[in-house]
Design an enzyme around this catalytic site. Structure first.
Site, PDB file in Angstrom:
ATOM      1  N   CYS A  64      -3.373  -4.705  21.229  1.00 38.43           N
ATOM      2  CA  CYS A  64      -2.182  -4.081  20.648  1.00 38.43           C
ATOM      3  C   CYS A  64      -2.564  -2.698  20.118  1.00 38.43           C
ATOM      4  O   CYS A  64      -3.579  -2.559  19.436  1.00 38.43           O
ATOM      5  CB  CYS A  64      -1.662  -4.955  19.500  1.00 38.43           C
ATOM      6  SG  CYS A  64      -0.525  -4.086  18.405  1.00 38.43           S
ATOM      7  N   HIS A  75      -2.500  -2.898  16.103  1.00 43.88           N
ATOM      8  CA  HIS A  75      -3.449  -3.753  15.377  1.00 43.88           C
ATOM      9  C   HIS A  75      -4.846  -3.814  15.999  1.00 43.88           C
ATOM     10  O   HIS A  75      -5.746  -4.448  15.438  1.00 43.88           O
ATOM     11  CB  HIS A  75      -2.872  -5.168  15.210  1.00 43.88           C
ATOM     12  CG  HIS A  75      -1.715  -5.202  14.258  1.00 43.88           C
ATOM     13  ND1 HIS A  75      -0.416  -4.973  14.659  1.00 43.88           N
ATOM     14  CD2 HIS A  75      -1.664  -5.360  12.915  1.00 43.88           C
ATOM     15  CE1 HIS A  75       0.378  -5.018  13.602  1.00 43.88           C
ATOM     16  NE2 HIS A  75      -0.347  -5.248  12.541  1.00 43.88           N
ATOM     17  N   CYS A  92       2.037 -10.160  19.872  1.00 45.98           N
ATOM     18  CA  CYS A  92       1.104  -9.727  18.820  1.00 45.98           C
ATOM     19  C   CYS A  92       1.630 -10.291  17.498  1.00 45.98           C
ATOM     20  O   CYS A  92       2.724  -9.925  17.061  1.00 45.98           O
ATOM     21  CB  CYS A  92       1.011  -8.201  18.729  1.00 45.98           C
ATOM     22  SG  CYS A  92       0.085  -7.667  17.263  1.00 45.98           S
ATOM     23  N   CYS A 141       2.233  -7.646  14.720  1.00 43.00           N
ATOM     24  CA  CYS A 141       3.533  -6.956  14.819  1.00 43.00           C
ATOM     25  C   CYS A 141       4.685  -7.943  14.833  1.00 43.00           C
ATOM     26  O   CYS A 141       5.831  -7.547  14.696  1.00 43.00           O
ATOM     27  CB  CYS A 141       3.638  -6.152  16.118  1.00 43.00           C
ATOM     28  SG  CYS A 141       2.490  -4.809  16.284  1.00 43.00           S
ATOM     29  N   HIS A 173       0.853  -1.189   0.000  1.00 44.51           N
ATOM     30  CA  HIS A 173       0.000   0.000   0.000  1.00 44.51           C
ATOM     31  C   HIS A 173       0.891   1.242   0.000  1.00 44.51           C
ATOM     32  O   HIS A 173       2.126   1.129   0.007  1.00 44.51           O
ATOM     33  CB  HIS A 173      -0.997  -0.017   1.166  1.00 44.51           C
ATOM     34  CG  HIS A 173      -0.390  -0.069   2.537  1.00 44.51           C
ATOM     35  ND1 HIS A 173       0.528   0.859   2.984  1.00 44.51           N
ATOM     36  CD2 HIS A 173      -0.581  -0.930   3.567  1.00 44.51           C
ATOM     37  CE1 HIS A 173       0.874   0.581   4.224  1.00 44.51           C
ATOM     38  NE2 HIS A 173       0.224  -0.516   4.606  1.00 44.51           N
ATOM     39  N   LYS A 206      -3.283   6.030  11.107  1.00 44.15           N
ATOM     40  CA  LYS A 206      -2.238   5.385  10.321  1.00 44.15           C
ATOM     41  C   LYS A 206      -2.913   4.548   9.243  1.00 44.15           C
ATOM     42  O   LYS A 206      -3.751   3.707   9.548  1.00 44.15           O
ATOM     43  CB  LYS A 206      -1.387   4.471  11.211  1.00 44.15           C
ATOM     44  CG  LYS A 206      -0.289   3.766  10.443  1.00 44.15           C
ATOM     45  CD  LYS A 206       0.492   2.797  11.306  1.00 44.15           C
ATOM     46  CE  LYS A 206       1.565   2.103  10.493  1.00 44.15           C
ATOM     47  NZ  LYS A 206       1.814   0.730  10.867  1.00 44.15           N
ATOM     48  N   HIS A 223       3.852   1.640   2.494  1.00 41.59           N
ATOM     49  CA  HIS A 223       5.085   0.942   2.120  1.00 41.59           C
ATOM     50  C   HIS A 223       5.789   1.707   1.000  1.00 41.59           C
ATOM     51  O   HIS A 223       7.010   1.897   1.016  1.00 41.59           O
ATOM     52  CB  HIS A 223       4.777  -0.475   1.611  1.00 41.59           C
ATOM     53  CG  HIS A 223       3.970  -1.310   2.551  1.00 41.59           C
ATOM     54  ND1 HIS A 223       2.845  -2.000   2.164  1.00 41.59           N
ATOM     55  CD2 HIS A 223       4.118  -1.553   3.880  1.00 41.59           C
ATOM     56  CE1 HIS A 223       2.346  -2.648   3.203  1.00 41.59           C
ATOM     57  NE2 HIS A 223       3.093  -2.385   4.260  1.00 41.59           N
ATOM     58  N   LYS A 248      -3.941  -1.650   5.715  1.00 44.54           N
ATOM     59  CA  LYS A 248      -4.893  -2.539   5.043  1.00 44.54           C
ATOM     60  C   LYS A 248      -5.810  -3.174   6.064  1.00 44.54           C
ATOM     61  O   LYS A 248      -7.001  -3.339   5.827  1.00 44.54           O
ATOM     62  CB  LYS A 248      -4.123  -3.653   4.312  1.00 44.54           C
ATOM     63  CG  LYS A 248      -3.295  -3.150   3.166  1.00 44.54           C
ATOM     64  CD  LYS A 248      -4.098  -2.951   1.898  1.00 44.54           C
ATOM     65  CE  LYS A 248      -4.416  -4.304   1.277  1.00 44.54           C
ATOM     66  NZ  LYS A 248      -5.018  -4.151  -0.046  1.00 44.54           N
TER      67      LYS A 248
END
Ligand code: MSP
Length: 510
Positions: free
Chosen positions: A151, A154, A126, A129, A17, A301, A20, A304
């Site tokens: 987390c 996430h 997690c 992560c 995405h 942030k 990145h 996806k």
């Protein structure tokens, strides 16, 4: 002089995405800049393929991890580099034998020197992560996880890991890490990331579990094949296995140490665990860890997993790859978070690219064709502007040393803006009507060509294709990437202007 720059290696649980892509184009722009300085430059990117996250994704998609990773790498991650026009020198996959062998050698070395021991432990983990979490890393859950701790990245609960496995004596490195931070302030940047990590280290470090025995998708621990190496320990080593660690000393010596461009969320791995690993193995500490900010969409942030993901093609298909690179590298202060919005992208595309540099170049080239039959007047640039071109070049070059890419782009655009103003002030079309002003007209247009040449060279690492088109338009010869960037303002131009291919066509909203 050499410059070795790396991106993180990306998890192949999903497709790329723009978060990145932002990281990748930043590393690529830095690499291109250093190459244009004439430095011995190397850019590495790649994929992180082991661990539970990938294993679970493959299984959930009725695939094996081998097939899944091959498919994602070939169909999504390598093509993404083409989409973004990235000139990486190498691409490493952690499933390659060269990586596996290097990881095993490194680990054996640490084991033999007493930095690894076997122990029992219980911790929260997690999988998103791939990281052990302490209570300070968790936040209260919402929705279906109301009442549980989750987390913070996430938004999902952690899993309890209770096994016996191998540990790295990270806690032994606290003093040496603090010393590293204090003696080399530039090692971790920006200052916000550096300060946060320094406090984290000062608060005390726990030893780190570096193997797992409950699944087998990973690199085997060389002295105990029931264990696979913890995915982050494996992943961080890509930066050295790719340049020949333990295999090709000449290549390793030539490239190392590296500069790591990472998101701030993974700076802790790169600037706490990784340097401790380097100290333990007796290799030189990385040159720099730069933790950039996050791309935010709707204030969060972009990710996806939270369904705010935007693919790079969604942008490049409409605006082109250079507009993508330009936008993210100029609109966001490198090191801070930045909000992405289609409106902002569209407005900067039209104001800075189409009307800014595109319009400037086509007007100047058209005037040289009209008033001088395409012959570029050979006058020197007007002194005040020549000073600006030289100053902007020096400042841009200095900004790159500090990884301040947005400042370097701004310097190039200070030339574009000044020239657009200069044309309005000098009104070449009025000068052209008066034969007595012929020399002044020549000076004004020559000044413009020299300034566009400077800006084009400075923008070549950011917008390689458009800079090349500009270069052809102003009669530059060969590949603009062969120009020396520190000499951007000394280019004196050629005899004739060339054809300027369309640069940034206006985009109508459908
Ligand atoms: N595999 C690890 C890295 C190992 S490096 C030895 C990893 N992979 S990742 O695919 O999850 O993330 C790769 C990079 O993308 C990280 O630097 C991360 O910060 C970055 N980004 C992911 N989402 C992002 C944004 N929304 N904005 C900016 N960067 C983002 O972590």
């Amino acid at each position: 002089m050499g410059f070795y720059v790396t991106t993180p290696i990306f998890y192949v649980n999903d497709v790329p995405h723009i978060g990145h892509a932002y990281n990748i184009v930043a590393a690529d722009a830095l690499a291109r800049w250093h190459r244009m300085r004439g430095e011995d430059t190397w850019m590495l990117t790649g994929t992180d393929e082991h661990g539970q996250k990938i294993l679970r994704t493959a299984t959930a998609n009725d695939s094996t991890p081998e097939d899944w990773t091959d498919r994602l790498v070939e169909s999504a991650w390598k093509p993404n580099l083409e989409v973004l026009n990235v000139a990486n020198d190498d691409f490493i996959r952690t499933t390659e034998p060269r990586h596996r062998d290097g990881v095993q050698k490194f680990l054996q070395r640490l084991y033999d020197s007493g930095y690894i021991y076997y122990g029992e432990f219980e911790a929260e983990y997690c999988v998103g992560c791939e990281e052990y979490k302490t209570s300070t890393d968790l936040v209260p859950g919402q929705g279906e996880y109301e009442g549980q701790q989750v987390c913070s990245i996430h938004s999902r609960p952690t899993e309890t890991v209770k096994e016996a496995n191998y540990f790295f004596k990270l806690s032994e490195f606290q003093d040496r890490l603090l010393e590293l931070y204090d003696s080399r302030p530039e090692y971790v940047q920006p200052a916000s990331v550096r300060n946060e990590l320094r406090s984290f280290i000062a608060a005390g470090l726990n030893d780190l579990s570096i193997s797992r025995s409950t699944f087998d998708w990973g690199i085997k621990v060389p002295w105990d094949e029931k264990h696979v190496v913890y995915v982050w320990f494996d992943a961080l080593l890509n930066y050295i296995t790719a340049i020949g660690y333990g295999e090709d000393d000449e290549s390793f010596e030539r490239r190392w140490p590296g500069n790591h461009i990472v998101g701030k969320d993974i700076a802790r791995f790169h600037a706490v665990i990784w340097p401790a690993m380097q100290m333990a193995a007796g290799i030189e500490i990385s040159e720099r860890v730069y933790g950039h900010g996050w791309l935010l969409v709707g204030g969060e942030k972009m990710s996806k997993s939270k369904a705010t993901g935007i693919s790079p093609e969604q942008i490049t298909d409409v605006f082109g790859v250079d507009a993508f690179r330009f936008y993210f590298l100029s609109a966001i202060h490198f090191g801070s978070d930045g909000s992405f919005s289609w409106e902002d992208l569209d407005s900067r595309y039209h104001s800075e690219l189409a009307n800014g540099i595109g319009n400037l170049a086509s007007r100047v080239i058209a005037m040289i064709n009209k008033y001088f039959d395409g012959q570029i007047p050979q006058n020197a640039a007007e002194p005040a502007l020549a000073e600006l071109f030289a100053g902007a070049t020096d400042r841009a070059n200095a900004a790159i040393d500090e990884f301040q890419i947005h400042d370097a782009v701004a310097e190039a655009f200070s030339i574009v803006d000044r020239l657009n103003g200069y044309i309005t002030e000098t009104t070449p079309w009025v000068l052209a009507k008066d034969e007595a002003q012929r020399d002044r007209l020549a000076e004004v247009l020559a000044t413009n060509i020299r300034g566009i040449g400077t800006a084009a060279v400075l923008l070549a690492p950011i917008m390689p294709e458009s800079a090349q088109k500009l270069w052809q338009g102003i009669g530059g010869e060969g590949d603009i990437a062969d120009q020396r960037i520190q000499d951007a303002s000394s280019w004196v131009g050629s005899d004739r202007v060339g054809e300027l291919p369309p640069l940034f066509p206006r985009i109508e909203q459908s």
